[in-house]
Design a protein around this motif. Structure first.
Motif, PDB file in Angstrom:
ATOM      1  N   GLN A  56       5.043   5.768   2.744  1.00  0.00           N
ATOM      2  CA  GLN A  56       4.011   5.456   3.731  1.00  0.00           C
ATOM      3  C   GLN A  56       3.352   4.111   3.420  1.00  0.00           C
ATOM      4  O   GLN A  56       3.175   3.288   4.311  1.00  0.00           O
ATOM      5  CB  GLN A  56       2.948   6.560   3.733  1.00  0.00           C
ATOM      6  CG  GLN A  56       1.799   6.326   4.692  1.00  0.00           C
ATOM      7  CD  GLN A  56       2.092   6.790   6.092  1.00  0.00           C
ATOM      8  OE1 GLN A  56       3.134   7.376   6.359  1.00  0.00           O
ATOM      9  NE2 GLN A  56       1.182   6.527   6.990  1.00  0.00           N
ATOM     10  N   VAL A  57       3.011   3.883   2.162  1.00  0.00           N
ATOM     11  CA  VAL A  57       2.364   2.628   1.783  1.00  0.00           C
ATOM     12  C   VAL A  57       3.345   1.465   1.924  1.00  0.00           C
ATOM     13  O   VAL A  57       2.980   0.394   2.406  1.00  0.00           O
ATOM     14  CB  VAL A  57       1.804   2.710   0.340  1.00  0.00           C
ATOM     15  CG1 VAL A  57       1.257   1.357  -0.114  1.00  0.00           C
ATOM     16  CG2 VAL A  57       0.721   3.780   0.246  1.00  0.00           C
ATOM     17  N   THR A  58       4.579   1.678   1.544  1.00  0.00           N
ATOM     18  CA  THR A  58       5.584   0.617   1.612  1.00  0.00           C
ATOM     19  C   THR A  58       5.893   0.216   3.049  1.00  0.00           C
ATOM     20  O   THR A  58       5.856  -0.968   3.400  1.00  0.00           O
ATOM     21  CB  THR A  58       6.893   1.070   0.920  1.00  0.00           C
ATOM     22  OG1 THR A  58       6.605   1.404  -0.431  1.00  0.00           O
ATOM     23  CG2 THR A  58       7.939  -0.033   0.961  1.00  0.00           C
ATOM     24  N   LYS A  59       6.181   1.197   3.892  1.00  0.00           N
ATOM     25  CA  LYS A  59       6.649   0.919   5.249  1.00  0.00           C
ATOM     26  C   LYS A  59       5.558   0.946   6.316  1.00  0.00           C
ATOM     27  O   LYS A  59       5.766   0.440   7.416  1.00  0.00           O
ATOM     28  CB  LYS A  59       7.730   1.933   5.624  1.00  0.00           C
ATOM     29  CG  LYS A  59       8.966   1.833   4.759  1.00  0.00           C
ATOM     30  CD  LYS A  59      10.012   2.828   5.159  1.00  0.00           C
ATOM     31  CE  LYS A  59      11.247   2.684   4.287  1.00  0.00           C
ATOM     32  NZ  LYS A  59      12.297   3.614   4.659  1.00  0.00           N
ATOM     33  N   GLY A  60       4.419   1.593   5.999  1.00  0.00           N
ATOM     34  CA  GLY A  60       3.384   1.744   7.009  1.00  0.00           C
ATOM     35  C   GLY A  60       3.819   2.745   8.070  1.00  0.00           C
ATOM     36  O   GLY A  60       4.949   3.244   8.044  1.00  0.00           O
ATOM     37  N   LYS A  61       2.911   3.069   8.971  1.00  0.00           N
ATOM     38  CA  LYS A  61       3.240   3.980  10.061  1.00  0.00           C
ATOM     39  C   LYS A  61       2.055   4.025  11.012  1.00  0.00           C
ATOM     40  O   LYS A  61       0.912   4.137  10.569  1.00  0.00           O
ATOM     41  CB  LYS A  61       3.544   5.377   9.526  1.00  0.00           C
ATOM     42  CG  LYS A  61       4.018   6.362  10.582  1.00  0.00           C
ATOM     43  CD  LYS A  61       4.387   7.679   9.939  1.00  0.00           C
ATOM     44  CE  LYS A  61       4.885   8.653  11.005  1.00  0.00           C
ATOM     45  NZ  LYS A  61       5.168   9.972  10.418  1.00  0.00           N
ATOM     46  N   GLY A  62       2.315   3.944  12.290  1.00  0.00           N
ATOM     47  CA  GLY A  62       1.224   3.953  13.259  1.00  0.00           C
ATOM     48  C   GLY A  62       0.295   2.776  13.014  1.00  0.00           C
ATOM     49  O   GLY A  62       0.734   1.642  12.891  1.00  0.00           O
ATOM     50  N   ALA A  63      -0.990   3.060  12.890  1.00  0.00           N
ATOM     51  CA  ALA A  63      -1.981   2.003  12.680  1.00  0.00           C
ATOM     52  C   ALA A  63      -1.996   1.482  11.246  1.00  0.00           C
ATOM     53  O   ALA A  63      -2.573   0.432  10.970  1.00  0.00           O
ATOM     54  CB  ALA A  63      -3.367   2.520  13.052  1.00  0.00           C
ATOM     55  N   PRO A 112      -0.729  -0.462   8.205  1.00  0.00           N
ATOM     56  CA  PRO A 112       0.235  -1.547   7.985  1.00  0.00           C
ATOM     57  C   PRO A 112       1.139  -1.268   6.789  1.00  0.00           C
ATOM     58  O   PRO A 112       0.800  -0.485   5.913  1.00  0.00           O
ATOM     59  CB  PRO A 112      -0.664  -2.757   7.695  1.00  0.00           C
ATOM     60  CG  PRO A 112      -1.903  -2.168   7.102  1.00  0.00           C
ATOM     61  CD  PRO A 112      -2.086  -0.839   7.797  1.00  0.00           C
ATOM     62  N   ALA A 113       2.270  -1.922   6.784  1.00  0.00           N
ATOM     63  CA  ALA A 113       3.185  -1.857   5.639  1.00  0.00           C
ATOM     64  C   ALA A 113       2.661  -2.788   4.551  1.00  0.00           C
ATOM     65  O   ALA A 113       2.198  -3.883   4.839  1.00  0.00           O
ATOM     66  CB  ALA A 113       4.577  -2.283   6.065  1.00  0.00           C
ATOM     67  N   PHE A 114       2.734  -2.339   3.315  1.00  0.00           N
ATOM     68  CA  PHE A 114       2.287  -3.162   2.202  1.00  0.00           C
ATOM     69  C   PHE A 114       3.445  -3.752   1.415  1.00  0.00           C
ATOM     70  O   PHE A 114       3.234  -4.434   0.419  1.00  0.00           O
ATOM     71  CB  PHE A 114       1.352  -2.358   1.285  1.00  0.00           C
ATOM     72  CG  PHE A 114      -0.029  -2.235   1.874  1.00  0.00           C
ATOM     73  CD1 PHE A 114      -1.006  -3.160   1.579  1.00  0.00           C
ATOM     74  CD2 PHE A 114      -0.329  -1.209   2.748  1.00  0.00           C
ATOM     75  CE1 PHE A 114      -2.271  -3.071   2.132  1.00  0.00           C
ATOM     76  CE2 PHE A 114      -1.586  -1.100   3.305  1.00  0.00           C
ATOM     77  CZ  PHE A 114      -2.563  -2.029   3.002  1.00  0.00           C
ATOM     78  N   GLN A 115       4.669  -3.509   1.869  1.00  0.00           N
ATOM     79  CA  GLN A 115       5.836  -4.130   1.247  1.00  0.00           C
ATOM     80  C   GLN A 115       5.701  -5.629   1.457  1.00  0.00           C
ATOM     81  O   GLN A 115       5.456  -6.092   2.559  1.00  0.00           O
ATOM     82  CB  GLN A 115       7.111  -3.613   1.887  1.00  0.00           C
ATOM     83  CG  GLN A 115       8.365  -4.079   1.232  1.00  0.00           C
ATOM     84  CD  GLN A 115       9.589  -3.412   1.832  1.00  0.00           C
ATOM     85  OE1 GLN A 115       9.600  -3.068   3.004  1.00  0.00           O
ATOM     86  NE2 GLN A 115      10.603  -3.218   1.026  1.00  0.00           N
ATOM     87  N   GLY A 116       5.828  -6.383   0.400  1.00  0.00           N
ATOM     88  CA  GLY A 116       5.655  -7.826   0.490  1.00  0.00           C
ATOM     89  C   GLY A 116       4.264  -8.250   0.040  1.00  0.00           C
ATOM     90  O   GLY A 116       4.094  -9.328  -0.509  1.00  0.00           O
ATOM     91  N   LYS A 117       3.259  -7.421   0.295  1.00  0.00           N
ATOM     92  CA  LYS A 117       1.906  -7.715  -0.182  1.00  0.00           C
ATOM     93  C   LYS A 117       1.692  -7.129  -1.574  1.00  0.00           C
ATOM     94  O   LYS A 117       1.061  -7.743  -2.426  1.00  0.00           O
ATOM     95  CB  LYS A 117       0.873  -7.152   0.784  1.00  0.00           C
ATOM     96  CG  LYS A 117      -0.548  -7.456   0.374  1.00  0.00           C
ATOM     97  CD  LYS A 117      -1.561  -7.053   1.408  1.00  0.00           C
ATOM     98  CE  LYS A 117      -2.940  -7.469   0.905  1.00  0.00           C
ATOM     99  NZ  LYS A 117      -3.984  -7.227   1.856  1.00  0.00           N
ATOM    100  N   LEU A 118       2.226  -5.922  -1.789  1.00  0.00           N
ATOM    101  CA  LEU A 118       2.175  -5.267  -3.097  1.00  0.00           C
ATOM    102  C   LEU A 118       3.605  -5.085  -3.591  1.00  0.00           C
ATOM    103  O   LEU A 118       4.504  -4.847  -2.787  1.00  0.00           O
ATOM    104  CB  LEU A 118       1.497  -3.895  -2.990  1.00  0.00           C
ATOM    105  CG  LEU A 118       0.061  -3.859  -2.494  1.00  0.00           C
ATOM    106  CD1 LEU A 118      -0.406  -2.410  -2.340  1.00  0.00           C
ATOM    107  CD2 LEU A 118      -0.868  -4.620  -3.430  1.00  0.00           C
ATOM    108  N   ASN A 119       3.797  -5.181  -4.893  1.00  0.00           N
ATOM    109  CA  ASN A 119       5.137  -4.946  -5.414  1.00  0.00           C
ATOM    110  C   ASN A 119       5.356  -3.441  -5.595  1.00  0.00           C
ATOM    111  O   ASN A 119       4.429  -2.642  -5.444  1.00  0.00           O
ATOM    112  CB  ASN A 119       5.393  -5.734  -6.707  1.00  0.00           C
ATOM    113  CG  ASN A 119       4.507  -5.297  -7.863  1.00  0.00           C
ATOM    114  OD1 ASN A 119       4.229  -4.111  -8.047  1.00  0.00           O
ATOM    115  ND2 ASN A 119       4.070  -6.260  -8.666  1.00  0.00           N
TER     116      ASN A 119
END
Length: 111
Positions: A74-81, A83-90
């Motif tokens: 969920q944190v990596t890809k995001g969903k709905g409202a 956001p995805a944190f892939q790229g912002k967090l390792n």
């Protein structure tokens, strides 16, 4: 026979350490990352965007988010409202946040 058992045991150990990634998530580090990146919407385990889907243990269970893998996805890809944190967090930071969320939901979020 002992030689065969020794070989099987050795292969099992090699396989486990080669292909199974140990969980080394750090909830203390995750707390800092959560505070800097997630608390704006999830302060105290709440959800400002969708109040029914909090980070409380019961809600995480209800929505199938009660595992490190589910929260990490969920944190990596995001969903709905969210956001995805892939790229912002390792990946390590995301695992730390997931560990923190899961651990804190078990203890109960403070207000």
């Amino acid at each position: 026979m002992k030689k065969i058992l020794s070989i099987v045991l050795l292969l099992s150990i090699v396989f486990n350490f080669t292909f199974v990634r140990p969980v080394l998530a750090d909830a203390a580090s995750g707390a800092k990352i959560f505070s800097a990146n997630c608390a704006a919407c999830h302060a105290g385990g709440k959800n400002l965007v969708n109040p029914q889907k909090t980070l409380a243990k019961a809600d995480l269970e209800k929505y199938g988010m009660n595992s490190l893998e589910a929260i990490t996805t969920q944190v990596t890809k995001g969903k709905g409202a969210m956001p995805a944190f892939q790229g912002k967090l390792n990946a390590e930071q995301i695992e730390d946040v997931a560990s923190y969320v899961l651990e804190t939901s078990e203890k109960g979020w403070s207000k």
